[in-house]
Scaffold this motif. Sequence first.
Motif, short mmCIF file in Angstrom:
data_model
loop_
_atom_site.label_atom_id
_atom_site.label_comp_id
_atom_site.label_asym_id
_atom_site.label_seq_id
_atom_site.Cartn_x
_atom_site.Cartn_y
_atom_site.Cartn_z
N LYS A 127 0.85 -1.19 0.00
CA LYS A 127 0.00 0.00 0.00
C LYS A 127 0.89 1.24 0.00
N VAL A 128 0.56 2.19 -0.85
CA VAL A 128 1.33 3.44 -0.94
C VAL A 128 0.69 4.48 -0.02
N CYS A 129 1.45 4.95 0.96
CA CYS A 129 0.93 5.91 1.95
C CYS A 129 1.79 7.17 1.94
N GLU A 130 1.28 8.21 2.59
CA GLU A 130 2.09 9.40 2.85
C GLU A 130 3.09 9.05 3.95
N GLY A 131 4.35 9.38 3.71
CA GLY A 131 5.37 9.07 4.70
C GLY A 131 6.21 10.29 5.02
N ILE A 132 7.11 10.10 5.97
CA ILE A 132 8.04 11.17 6.35
C ILE A 132 9.39 10.53 6.67
N SER A 133 10.45 11.14 6.17
CA SER A 133 11.80 10.69 6.52
C SER A 133 12.44 11.76 7.39
N PHE A 134 13.30 11.33 8.29
CA PHE A 134 13.95 12.27 9.21
C PHE A 134 15.16 11.61 9.86
N LYS A 135 15.98 12.45 10.48
CA LYS A 135 17.11 11.94 11.26
C LYS A 135 16.80 12.13 12.74
N LEU A 136 17.16 11.12 13.52
CA LEU A 136 16.95 11.17 14.97
C LEU A 136 18.29 10.93 15.64
N THR A 137 18.75 11.93 16.40
CA THR A 137 20.03 11.83 17.09
C THR A 137 19.80 11.63 18.58
N ILE A 193 15.29 7.48 9.54
CA ILE A 193 14.04 6.72 9.63
C ILE A 193 13.04 7.18 8.56
N LEU A 194 12.34 6.21 7.98
CA LEU A 194 11.20 6.48 7.11
C LEU A 194 10.00 5.77 7.71
N MET A 195 8.90 6.51 7.91
CA MET A 195 7.72 5.92 8.53
C MET A 195 6.45 6.58 8.01
N LYS A 196 5.31 6.03 8.40
CA LYS A 196 4.03 6.62 7.99
C LYS A 196 3.88 7.98 8.65
N LYS A 197 3.43 8.94 7.86
CA LYS A 197 3.35 10.31 8.35
C LYS A 197 2.34 10.46 9.49
N ASP A 198 1.23 9.71 9.40
CA ASP A 198 0.18 9.88 10.42
C ASP A 198 0.56 9.28 11.78
N GLU A 199 1.72 8.59 11.85
CA GLU A 199 2.19 8.05 13.13
C GLU A 199 3.38 8.83 13.69
N TYR A 200 3.81 9.86 12.94
CA TYR A 200 5.02 10.59 13.32
C TYR A 200 4.87 11.33 14.66
N ASN A 201 3.76 12.01 14.84
CA ASN A 201 3.58 12.79 16.08
C ASN A 201 3.60 11.90 17.32
N GLU A 202 2.96 10.73 17.19
CA GLU A 202 2.95 9.78 18.32
C GLU A 202 4.37 9.30 18.63
N PHE A 203 5.14 8.99 17.58
CA PHE A 203 6.52 8.53 17.76
C PHE A 203 7.37 9.63 18.39
N ASN A 204 7.22 10.85 17.87
CA ASN A 204 7.97 12.00 18.38
C ASN A 204 7.72 12.20 19.88
N ASP A 247 15.59 16.06 13.11
CA ASP A 247 15.82 17.07 12.07
C ASP A 247 15.77 16.43 10.67
N ASP A 248 15.93 17.27 9.66
CA ASP A 248 15.89 16.86 8.24
C ASP A 248 14.57 16.17 7.87
N GLU A 249 13.47 16.66 8.45
CA GLU A 249 12.17 16.07 8.10
C GLU A 249 11.83 16.37 6.64
N GLU A 250 11.35 15.35 5.94
CA GLU A 250 11.00 15.51 4.52
C GLU A 250 9.85 14.56 4.18
#
Length: 213
Positions: A131-141, A174-185, A199-202
């Motif tokens: 399934k193709v979803c909206e995602g977000i990639s970012f760096k986590l330090t 990390i690359l993950m589903k965008k709608d789960e990003y806030n919960e992970f953050n 940082d480097d969210e895209e």
Amino acid sequence: MELEKFIIKEGGQGEIVEKKSRFIATVLPIDTEEEALQYIEKIKKKYWDARHNCFAFVIGSNNEIQRFSDDGEPQGTAGKPILETLLNENLHNTLIVVTRYFGGTLLGTGGLVRAYGQSSKEGIRNSVIQKVCEGISFKLTVDYNSIGKIKYIMGQMGITDAQEEYGQNVVLSILMKKDEYNEFNTKVTDATGGKAVFDDEEDREYREEVKEK
């Protein structure tokens, strides 16, 4: 509401027999029309002794390119039902070739439409679908003391697409589903006492494997 979109990760085959005629559906992921035509030629060579090798393919995020062929079957009885199967399943960048070995009995227009559609569905059922979803990639330090907590959170949330770089700190790409990003953050921020750096969210496309469609 926008339709969900699906792609083929790994192609598959499906076969049905109708009044002694064999219908073998080969499903393949494609990116270009040229690639689709090359696959079609390969399949025609593989099944050189078959009566028909009918096909349909769709390319583009909105299926901008749609092609089909009845390959000698009565008009509208083969390529179109294969194409309609692709469109009904919301599959993109996908080719289906259905090879028919004639069994000696005419199936009629309705019988052909059903057989080509049903064999196409069998081929899809035996493929690996994403399934193709909206995602977000970012760096986590994070520091070394926190990496165990981060991996635990990732495991809980089913986040598997991550690369690790070890230096003074640990940097996770990390690359993950965008709608789960806030919960992970939120979970990571709480677990590390606010020391984790995002940082480097895209915005990126994210592909999630479908167990059964």
